[in-house]
Design a protein around this motif. Structure first.
Motif, PDB file in Angstrom:
ATOM      1  N   GLN A  12       0.840  -1.205   0.000  1.00  0.00           N
ATOM      2  CA  GLN A  12       0.000   0.000   0.000  1.00  0.00           C
ATOM      3  C   GLN A  12       0.872   1.250   0.000  1.00  0.00           C
ATOM      4  O   GLN A  12       0.583   2.235  -0.700  1.00  0.00           O
ATOM      5  CB  GLN A  12      -0.927  -0.001   1.220  1.00  0.00           C
ATOM      6  N   GLY A  13       1.963   1.205   0.765  1.00  0.00           N
ATOM      7  CA  GLY A  13       2.860   2.339   0.796  1.00  0.00           C
ATOM      8  C   GLY A  13       3.515   2.599  -0.551  1.00  0.00           C
ATOM      9  O   GLY A  13       3.713   3.754  -0.947  1.00  0.00           O
ATOM     10  N   VAL A  16       1.093   4.487  -2.677  1.00  0.00           N
ATOM     11  CA  VAL A  16       1.007   5.892  -2.260  1.00  0.00           C
ATOM     12  C   VAL A  16       2.209   6.682  -2.777  1.00  0.00           C
ATOM     13  O   VAL A  16       2.066   7.770  -3.355  1.00  0.00           O
ATOM     14  CB  VAL A  16       0.929   5.989  -0.725  1.00  0.00           C
ATOM     15  N   LEU A  20       1.918   9.772  -5.473  1.00  0.00           N
ATOM     16  CA  LEU A  20       2.238  11.116  -4.981  1.00  0.00           C
ATOM     17  C   LEU A  20       3.526  11.659  -5.591  1.00  0.00           C
ATOM     18  O   LEU A  20       3.665  12.880  -5.765  1.00  0.00           O
ATOM     19  CB  LEU A  20       2.338  11.099  -3.454  1.00  0.00           C
ATOM     20  N   TRP A  36      -7.690  15.548  -3.992  1.00  0.00           N
ATOM     21  CA  TRP A  36      -7.478  14.372  -3.157  1.00  0.00           C
ATOM     22  C   TRP A  36      -8.460  13.242  -3.465  1.00  0.00           C
ATOM     23  O   TRP A  36      -8.128  12.061  -3.299  1.00  0.00           O
ATOM     24  CB  TRP A  36      -7.548  14.762  -1.689  1.00  0.00           C
ATOM     25  N   THR A  39      -7.020  11.575  -6.445  1.00  0.00           N
ATOM     26  CA  THR A  39      -5.735  10.977  -6.067  1.00  0.00           C
ATOM     27  C   THR A  39      -5.932   9.698  -5.263  1.00  0.00           C
ATOM     28  O   THR A  39      -5.245   8.697  -5.476  1.00  0.00           O
ATOM     29  CB  THR A  39      -4.913  11.983  -5.241  1.00  0.00           C
ATOM     30  N   SER A  40      -6.890   9.712  -4.338  1.00  0.00           N
ATOM     31  CA  SER A  40      -7.144   8.512  -3.534  1.00  0.00           C
ATOM     32  C   SER A  40      -7.659   7.371  -4.401  1.00  0.00           C
ATOM     33  O   SER A  40      -7.287   6.207  -4.193  1.00  0.00           O
ATOM     34  CB  SER A  40      -8.148   8.829  -2.418  1.00  0.00           C
ATOM     35  N   ILE A  43      -4.653   5.984  -6.239  1.00  0.00           N
ATOM     36  CA  ILE A  43      -3.842   5.159  -5.340  1.00  0.00           C
ATOM     37  C   ILE A  43      -4.486   3.785  -5.161  1.00  0.00           C
ATOM     38  O   ILE A  43      -3.807   2.755  -5.182  1.00  0.00           O
ATOM     39  CB  ILE A  43      -3.664   5.852  -3.978  1.00  0.00           C
ATOM     40  N   MET A  68      -7.458   3.497   0.494  1.00  0.00           N
ATOM     41  CA  MET A  68      -7.202   4.934   0.400  1.00  0.00           C
ATOM     42  C   MET A  68      -8.459   5.729   0.053  1.00  0.00           C
ATOM     43  O   MET A  68      -8.674   6.818   0.631  1.00  0.00           O
ATOM     44  CB  MET A  68      -6.098   5.214  -0.611  1.00  0.00           C
ATOM     45  N   TRP A  72      -9.935   8.832   2.415  1.00  0.00           N
ATOM     46  CA  TRP A  72     -10.374  10.164   1.953  1.00  0.00           C
ATOM     47  C   TRP A  72     -11.813  10.437   2.381  1.00  0.00           C
ATOM     48  O   TRP A  72     -12.134  11.525   2.864  1.00  0.00           O
ATOM     49  CB  TRP A  72     -10.264  10.247   0.424  1.00  0.00           C
TER      50      TRP A  72
END
Length: 249
Positions: A12-13, A16, A20, A36, A39-40, A43, A68, A72
């Motif tokens: 998951q990281g 992200v 980003l 956002w 973006t979420s 992701i 994610m 949000w």
């Protein structure tokens, strides 16, 4: 790729960081604010792709895809942080096994208890151990059914252990332990029962083989030991199906 929690966090990281690292410079140079919501969602899509490429189980793919976007959505609700702390504490008290060993809380149904009752009679088992005993939904009725035999439950989630301890009061043949299943010795028991998850089964089988007495029986509810043929499979008449996989030591 292993499905341990640490590796899932890493996956998951990675999603992200990947998104980003591209989005921040783009919107920074353009002088605009970060969208956002979009973006979420992006992701989540990237995390889903990574989970698919690494052949994660379907539920992990779903978690990665929704994690994610749900973060949000929760942020937009402006919920007081104290509620998140309270929810975390309650989840830890009940689902500690899921965090420490990927073992969620499963409660055995009445049909399973009846099948175990028959198995205890057939095996003439004198000492029964339930690994991950929850609130005692298996052990308490069995201890009542067989007052001359010994039943032990090992549970390491504080709240479920406490509930089981209270519900089991007044049964001298029921031993209720706050204990991690990996630290629980198995050699004193002639029937060991577990209703856990697919993840710990290979390691648990090695523990059972190393510690249980020859001729004793290891029983897993719903989750077979990979690559090992059970001595028998007890089909439990319930929905969804909950077969008991029985392995002779």
């Amino acid at each position: 790729m292993s499905s341990t929690p640490l590796r899932q966090f890493a996956l998951q990281g990675a999603a992200v960081i990947l998104v980003l690292s591209l989005a921040w410079p783009y919107y920074g140079w353009a002088g605009g604010s970060m969208p956002w919501q979009q973006t979420s969602l992006l992701i989540g899509a990237v995390a889903l792709a990574l989970a698919t490429i690494t052949r994660q189980a379907w539920w992990w793919r779903l978690i990665h895809a929704l994690f994610m976007p749900l973060v949000w959505l929760t942020w937009t609700l402006n919920i007081d942080p104290g509620w998140f702390l309270l929810a975390f504490i309650l989840l830890l008290l009940v689902y500690r096994g899921a965090l420490s060993g990927q073992v969620p809380l499963y409660l055995s149904n009445r049909e399973t208890v009846a099948a175990l009752d028959e198995l205890i009679g057939k095996e003439e088992s004198q000492r029964f151990l339930d690994l991950g005993a929850g609130i005692g939904s298996t052990l308490i009725p069995l201890a009542d059914r067989w007052p001359d035999r010994q039943f032990t439950g090992a549970e390491n989630a504080p709240l479920t252990w406490l509930i089981g301890r209270i519900l089991g009061v007044g049964r001298p043949n029921l031993h209720w332990l706050w204990e991690d299943l990996w630290q629980m010795p198995l050699g004193e028991h002639d029937l060991v029962y577990a209703f856990l998850s697919p993840v710990p089964m290979p390691k648990l089988w090695e523990k059972a083989r190393a510690e249980m007495k020859p001729g004793s029986l290891f029983v897993s509810n719903s989750f077979p030991v990979p690559g090992v043929t059970p001595e028998c499979i007890v089909e439990v008449a319930c929905s969804p199906p909950r077969p008991l996989y029985c392995y002779r030591i």
